[in-house]
Design a protein around this motif. Structure first.
Motif, mmCIF file in Angstrom:
data_model
loop_
_atom_site.group_PDB
_atom_site.id
_atom_site.type_symbol
_atom_site.label_atom_id
_atom_site.label_comp_id
_atom_site.label_asym_id
_atom_site.label_seq_id
_atom_site.Cartn_x
_atom_site.Cartn_y
_atom_site.Cartn_z
ATOM 1 N N GLU A 45 -81.835 86.546 29.813
ATOM 2 C CA GLU A 45 -81.486 87.988 30.242
ATOM 3 C C GLU A 45 -80.141 88.048 30.834
ATOM 4 O OE1 GLU A 45 -84.591 89.366 32.675
ATOM 5 O OE2 GLU A 45 -86.068 89.266 31.148
ATOM 6 N N TRP A 46 -79.675 87.182 31.377
ATOM 7 C CA TRP A 46 -78.339 87.235 31.995
ATOM 8 C C TRP A 46 -77.536 85.993 32.050
ATOM 9 C CZ3 TRP A 46 -75.575 85.014 36.076
ATOM 10 C CH2 TRP A 46 -74.441 85.800 36.654
ATOM 11 N N SER A 47 -76.261 86.220 31.877
ATOM 12 C CA SER A 47 -75.262 84.900 32.107
ATOM 13 C C SER A 47 -73.990 85.400 32.193
ATOM 14 C CB SER A 47 -75.359 84.178 30.536
ATOM 15 O OG SER A 47 -74.762 85.161 29.575
ATOM 16 N N ASP A 48 -73.310 84.757 33.210
ATOM 17 C CA ASP A 48 -72.036 85.208 33.773
ATOM 18 C C ASP A 48 -70.974 85.322 32.658
ATOM 19 O OD1 ASP A 48 -70.124 85.871 35.317
ATOM 20 O OD2 ASP A 48 -70.011 83.927 36.479
ATOM 21 N N PRO A 49 -70.310 86.409 32.347
ATOM 22 C CA PRO A 49 -69.551 86.575 31.022
ATOM 23 C C PRO A 49 -68.220 85.709 31.580
ATOM 24 C CG PRO A 49 -69.686 88.605 32.401
ATOM 25 C CD PRO A 49 -70.793 87.871 33.143
ATOM 26 N N LEU A 50 -68.032 85.707 32.922
ATOM 27 C CA LEU A 50 -66.783 84.907 33.520
ATOM 28 C C LEU A 50 -66.928 83.398 33.407
ATOM 29 C CD1 LEU A 50 -65.454 87.262 36.292
ATOM 30 C CD2 LEU A 50 -64.967 87.355 33.727
ATOM 31 N N PRO A 88 -67.944 88.485 44.813
ATOM 32 C CA PRO A 88 -67.182 89.038 45.915
ATOM 33 C C PRO A 88 -66.350 87.949 46.547
ATOM 34 C CG PRO A 88 -69.240 88.078 46.586
ATOM 35 C CD PRO A 88 -69.196 88.021 45.328
ATOM 36 N N ASN A 89 -66.352 86.746 46.601
ATOM 37 C CA ASN A 89 -65.432 85.689 47.326
ATOM 38 C C ASN A 89 -64.608 85.058 46.263
ATOM 39 O OD1 ASN A 89 -66.467 86.454 49.831
ATOM 40 N ND2 ASN A 89 -68.446 84.999 49.570
ATOM 41 N N ALA A 90 -64.546 85.483 45.054
ATOM 42 C CA ALA A 90 -63.828 84.660 43.771
ATOM 43 C C ALA A 90 -62.139 84.828 44.084
ATOM 44 C CB ALA A 90 -64.050 85.102 42.624
ATOM 45 N N SER A 91 -61.533 83.622 44.216
ATOM 46 C CA SER A 91 -60.056 83.495 44.285
ATOM 47 C C SER A 91 -59.413 84.248 42.971
ATOM 48 C CB SER A 91 -59.720 82.382 44.332
ATOM 49 O OG SER A 91 -59.780 81.386 43.475
ATOM 50 N N TYR A 92 -58.181 84.254 43.065
ATOM 51 C CA TYR A 92 -57.447 84.969 42.005
ATOM 52 C C TYR A 92 -57.182 83.853 40.871
ATOM 53 C CZ TYR A 92 -53.559 86.681 39.410
ATOM 54 O OH TYR A 92 -52.596 87.239 38.194
ATOM 55 N N ALA A 93 -57.332 82.779 41.246
ATOM 56 C CA ALA A 93 -57.179 81.662 40.020
ATOM 57 C C ALA A 93 -58.591 81.547 39.376
ATOM 58 C CB ALA A 93 -57.008 80.210 40.782
ATOM 59 N N GLU A 94 -59.630 81.829 40.090
ATOM 60 C CA GLU A 94 -60.852 81.892 39.470
ATOM 61 C C GLU A 94 -61.245 83.001 38.362
ATOM 62 O OE1 GLU A 94 -63.525 79.463 42.797
ATOM 63 O OE2 GLU A 94 -63.750 81.525 42.784
ATOM 64 N N LEU A 95 -60.735 84.225 39.091
ATOM 65 C CA LEU A 95 -60.750 85.369 38.197
ATOM 66 C C LEU A 95 -59.940 85.135 36.969
ATOM 67 C CD1 LEU A 95 -60.970 88.338 40.988
ATOM 68 C CD2 LEU A 95 -62.664 87.080 39.775
ATOM 69 N N THR A 99 -61.308 85.597 33.443
ATOM 70 C CA THR A 99 -60.779 86.464 32.244
ATOM 71 C C THR A 99 -60.397 85.669 30.848
ATOM 72 O OG1 THR A 99 -59.620 87.800 34.317
ATOM 73 C CG2 THR A 99 -58.708 88.250 31.933
ATOM 74 N N ASN A 100 -59.742 84.461 31.186
ATOM 75 C CA ASN A 100 -59.563 83.761 30.040
ATOM 76 C C ASN A 100 -60.884 83.421 29.054
ATOM 77 O OD1 ASN A 100 -56.673 83.987 30.577
ATOM 78 N ND2 ASN A 100 -56.913 82.011 31.771
ATOM 79 N N MET A 101 -61.831 83.083 30.022
ATOM 80 C CA MET A 101 -62.816 82.613 29.235
ATOM 81 C C MET A 101 -63.712 83.819 28.692
ATOM 82 S SD MET A 101 -66.255 80.893 31.200
ATOM 83 C CE MET A 101 -67.702 80.302 29.863
ATOM 84 N N LEU A 102 -63.485 84.809 29.326
ATOM 85 C CA LEU A 102 -63.756 86.209 28.610
ATOM 86 C C LEU A 102 -63.285 86.457 27.314
ATOM 87 C CD1 LEU A 102 -65.938 88.699 28.740
ATOM 88 C CD2 LEU A 102 -64.263 89.743 30.395
ATOM 89 N N LYS A 103 -61.826 86.559 27.246
ATOM 90 C CA LYS A 103 -61.140 86.846 26.086
ATOM 91 C C LYS A 103 -61.547 85.888 24.984
ATOM 92 C CE LYS A 103 -57.240 88.517 28.217
ATOM 93 N NZ LYS A 103 -55.782 88.377 28.691
#
Length: 871
Positions: A45-50, A88-95, A99-103
């Motif tokens: 039902e749910w998986s983290d898209p990032l 809520p606590n993710a760093s810029y590098a993680e985001l 993003t790359n993983m989502l692409k």
């Protein structure tokens, strides 16, 4: 297909709970229920898209709605909520990594879709061809079902629906119209229900005003004014047209204002009437001060620009003056009527004495309670005077404190909403309050004819009663009512003084001081006057406990003690301290007046005792009057001598016991010394006692003198030619029998005076014998022996009562007789003389024996004989 599937797997696959369910189970509902229980428990039902989290953080999910916002496959997906909730606590590098993983994931899915289309393209073309073939066959002009028109096949149904619609219009249109009307009425009713308070305000205000609940009326009025000014749309909503931008038209606004004006005009009219009614209450002096203050508070809330306190104070001032004047005039008329009724006839001294007797009976029978003087002279006038003072004082206490309390509260700013609106009523109200006090004080000064204490204390006691004192009246009833009147004035002065009105304390204190001093003078005047009538109450009835004195002493003691005690209360004498003060100076003036009057009363009382003893009637006039009025038995008649004896006994008792006790009680009560005054009173007792007793003795002694003179000089005895004596002459027996009568009378009346009076009479008798025998020129032997026999008989018979003075007088008698005999005889040593003397002694003994019983009363008492022998 594998057949080795368990029941749990089947239940989970088909989302059911039983192979034989009894009710319908919605798989969607079950799925939502599971999600609400555990959002992160299923990776399908749910998986983290990032790709940063393996599971969904269930602790941050609040319900199904938030889950849909964070689920990327949901139409309600919100990226911001997703990032705030999941990362809520993710760093810029993680985001950036996410993003790359989502692409990459999107590219992979696009690539997969292309592969799917390439592999199944022929199937898509076949499905499209089949769909187009079916559509052409349906719309074939010859035999297709949709060949004629778009409505082909449903015309019958359409006709039925149209017919049903027309019938429905005919049946349900009136119902729907009534429903619409009812909804409009309901909406209108709802508006009026919400505005019921405002539209019912006139009626509710009228009810509050009629019930006197002015505070509730003011509260509702202020609430209605607030709603009218701030929320008119809530009171009366206006239906606006959406095309006009939602704004009411001028016509609607005007109509709304007319409705509001009609209601509010009625409200203002009621409030105006309430304001007038409150002002009338302020002018009503019978209202309590709390009620007046509430009215003032309500008026200030209605119109803060006006000062209702000024209205109240001005009307109250005029009312107080008028009320006090009317009250005084009305009570003065009632008092004049009572005075004219009681002074119809004139009263003699005996009538005044009778009234004093009745007052004294009331005091003596009151059994330590205040007597009721309702039937004595002056009672109606005293009661009217007391009622007048009570009403005048009550009038002052009912009006002045209310006036001053409101005036003081106004001066303290209690009734002022705006300090800039303060008026000059405070100074005026103070002047009015002082004026009201002065009016009350002046009324009492005029009625009681008061003078300044400082001026009166240096003058003697007035010689005539003030006109307000009823005449005749008695000091006993006067002190009773004077005390009650003074208590009323004192309590009123105390209440008025507690108001602390500036400038009134001095005149209130002066009023109380001047009234107290004049009341004391009135009491002293009546006390002294009644003392002059007290001798009428002497009834010569012996006291039951001390028979040698009369009950009159006890009656006067009650009279004197009552006035002395009431004078103490009237003067309000304080205990004196060593330091001099204004109070002690006042007390000293009061005490001096009472002390002087107390001593005068006792002197008048002593004079009255002598007056009663010398009365011309044997039965007192007062007792005869009481016998006629009440049918009492008359006391036994007392002759002049008996009254003298009782009076002397009373004086002796007064000198020995009573005067000292009276003076001591007065000294202890008033803290004064009466040593000199007491001695003067004792001297007065001695003087009166001596005068009365001397007068009685002289009258009885005159009888003895006449008897002795007649027997010796006027009975025809020739002392120069008498034979030998054979007995005592008769005149000697008559003289001694007179003494026996006197002895019996005294012993029956006042035994204590027997010896004193008999001794005095014996002295008179001895003087009479000496005087008579001195007038005899010569004695022969017989005359000398006869005279010697008689003198010795008298001497031996009255030996117990012969005083040294009488003894000396009798020796002179012996010498006179011997001298007159020796001058006529040449041989004094004649043996025959001695023989005759012996014969005279024998005759004397025989005469003594013969008269022993008659003169037994003159013998020395046995008790005295025993005492003398013991000594």
């Amino acid at each position: 297909m594998s057949l080795g599937v368990s029941e749990d797997e089947l239940f989970q696959a088909y989302q059911i709970t039983s192979l034989y369910p009894q009710r319908w189970e919605d798989p969607g509902t079950s799925r939502q229920g599971r999600r609400s229980v555990d959002f992160g428990g299923s990776t399908e039902e749910w998986s983290d898209p990032l790709g940063l989290r393996p599971t969904l953080p269930a602790s941050r999910i609040r319900g199904e709605e938030q889950f849909r916002e964070v689920n990327i496959s949901s139409k309600s997906f919100d990226p911001k909520v997703f990032l705030n909730t999941v990362h809520p606590n993710a760093s810029y590098a993680e985001l950036s990594q996410g993003t790359n993983m989502l692409k990459q994931s999107i590219e992979q899915r696009s690539e997969a879709l292309k592969v799917l289309v390439n592999e199944n393209f022929d199937r898509f073309v076949s499905v499209k061809a089949t769909t187009d073939s079916i559509f052409r066959s349906m719309t074939d002009p010859e035999d297709g079902p949709l060949s004629n028109a778009p409505t082909e096949g449903i015309q019958g149904l359409r006709a039925s629906v149209v017919e049903a619609s027309s019938k429905a219009d005919a049946v349900f249109r009136p119902v729907l119209e009534n429903y619409v009307k009812s909804m409009k009425l309901r909406n209108t009713l709802g508006v009026f229900q919400r505005s019921r308070f405002f539209f019912n305000l006139p009626g509710s205000l009228q009810d509050h005003v009629e019930a006197g609940n002015y505070e509730a009326a003011l509260r509702d009025y202020k609430k209605g004014r607030y709603l009218l000014e701030s929320r008119p749309g809530q009171l009366l909503p206006i239906q606006t047209d959406n095309n006009a931008g939602g704004k009411p038209t001028e016509t609607q606004l005007a109509q709304q204002q007319r409705i509001f004006a009609r209601v509010w005009d009625a409200v203002e009219d009621i409030m105006y009437r309430m304001q007038s009614q409150l002002l009338d209450i302020l002018r009503d002096s019978k209202r309590s001060v709390d009620e007046q203050e509430k009215c003032i508070q309500v008026l200030l809330e209605l119109d803060p620009l006006t000062d209702p306190v000024a209205v109240f104070l001005e009307s109250q001032h005029s009312h107080i003056r008028l009320l006090m004047q009317n009250c005084f005039q009305q009570e003065d008329r009632a008092l004049r009527t009572a005075r004219s009724t009681s002074q119809v006839k004139t009263y003699a001294h005996l009538d005044v004495a009778l009234d004093l007797h009745e007052n004294l009976v009331l005091v003596r029978t009151s059994n330590d309670t205040k007597p009721t003087f309702d039937t004595v002279l002056g009672a109606e006038v005293w009661q009217a005077t007391e009622e007048m003072v009570n009403h005048v004082c009550q009038t002052a206490l009912q009006s002045i404190p209310i006036f001053w309390r409101v005036a003081k509260d106004h001066a303290d700013g209690k009734f002022i909403k705006d300090p800039s609106l303060r008026s000059n009523i405070d100074k005026q109200s103070l002047a009015w309050a002082i004026e009201c006090i002065q009016v009350w004080v002046k009324q009492l000064y005029v009625f009681f004819q008061l003078e300044s204490f400082r001026e009166r204390q240096g003058r003697p006691l007035f010689s005539q009663l003030p006109s307000w004192v009823p005449d005749p009246t008695c000091s006993l009833i006067a002190t009773h009512h004077l005390g009650r009147i003074l208590l009323t004035i004192t309590e009123t002065v105390k209440e008025l003084r507690s108001l602390k009105i500036p400038g009134t304390s001095t005149q209130l204190n002066a009023l109380l001081l001047d009234t107290r001093f004049q009341f004391i003078e009135v009491m002293c005047f009546l006390w002294l006057r009644d003392a002059r009538y007290c001798h009428y109450m002497e009834d010569w009835v012996p006291n039951t406990q001390q028979p040698e004195i009369t009950s009159y002493l006890f009656a006067f003691s009650v009279f004197n003690r009552w006035n002395a005690r009431e004078g103490f209360f009237l003067a309000d004498v304080r205990s004196h301290s060593k330091q001099e003060s204004h109070e002690n100076e006042v007390d000293s003036a009061f005490i001096d007046r009472l002390k002087t009057n107390f001593v005068k009363v006792l002197h008048v009382f002593l004079e009255g005792i002598a007056t009663a003893a010398n009365a011309s009637q044997d039965i007192p006039e007062l007792q005869m009057t009481l016998h006629q009025l009440q049918g009492r038995s008359l006391p036994p008649a007392r002759d002049h001598d008996t009254r003298i004896l009782l009076t002397v006994s009373n004086l002796s008792h007064l000198r020995a016991q009573i005067i000292g006790a009276w003076v001591k009680q007065f000294e202890e009560a008033y803290h004064v010394s009466l040593i000199n005054e007491k001695q003067h009173l004792l001297d007065e007792c001695n003087r009166l006692e001596g005068e009365l007793l001397g007068d009685s003795v002289q009258r009885k002694g005159q009888l003895l003198k006449d008897t002795i003179r007649h027997g010796i000089l006027e009975s025809g005895i020739d002392w120069g030619a008498l034979p030998k004596p054979t007995g005592v002459n008769a005149f000697v027996f008559r003289a001694l029998l007179l003494l026996v009568q006197v002895h019996a009378q005294i012993r029956a009346t006042v035994p204590a005076l027997v010896s004193r009076i008999i001794v005095a009479l014996v002295e008179i008798m001895a003087d009479a014998i000496l005087e008579a025998y001195s007038q005899v020129r010569q004695f022969n032997m017989g005359g000398m022996l006869q005279a010697t026999l008689e003198i010795e008989f008298v001497h031996q018979t009255m030996s117990f009562h012969v005083s040294p003075r009488a003894e000396s007088t009798l020796k002179q008698v012996y010498e006179t007789i011997s001298h007159r005999y020796s001058s006529s005889v040449s041989n004094r040593n004649d043996p025959a003389l001695q023989k005759e003397l012996e014969s005279v002694k024998a005759t004397l003994i025989e005469s003594r024996k013969a008269t022993a019983l008659e003169f037994l009363c003159f013998r020395k008492p046995k008790s005295d004989s025993k005492k003398s022998s013991t000594k």
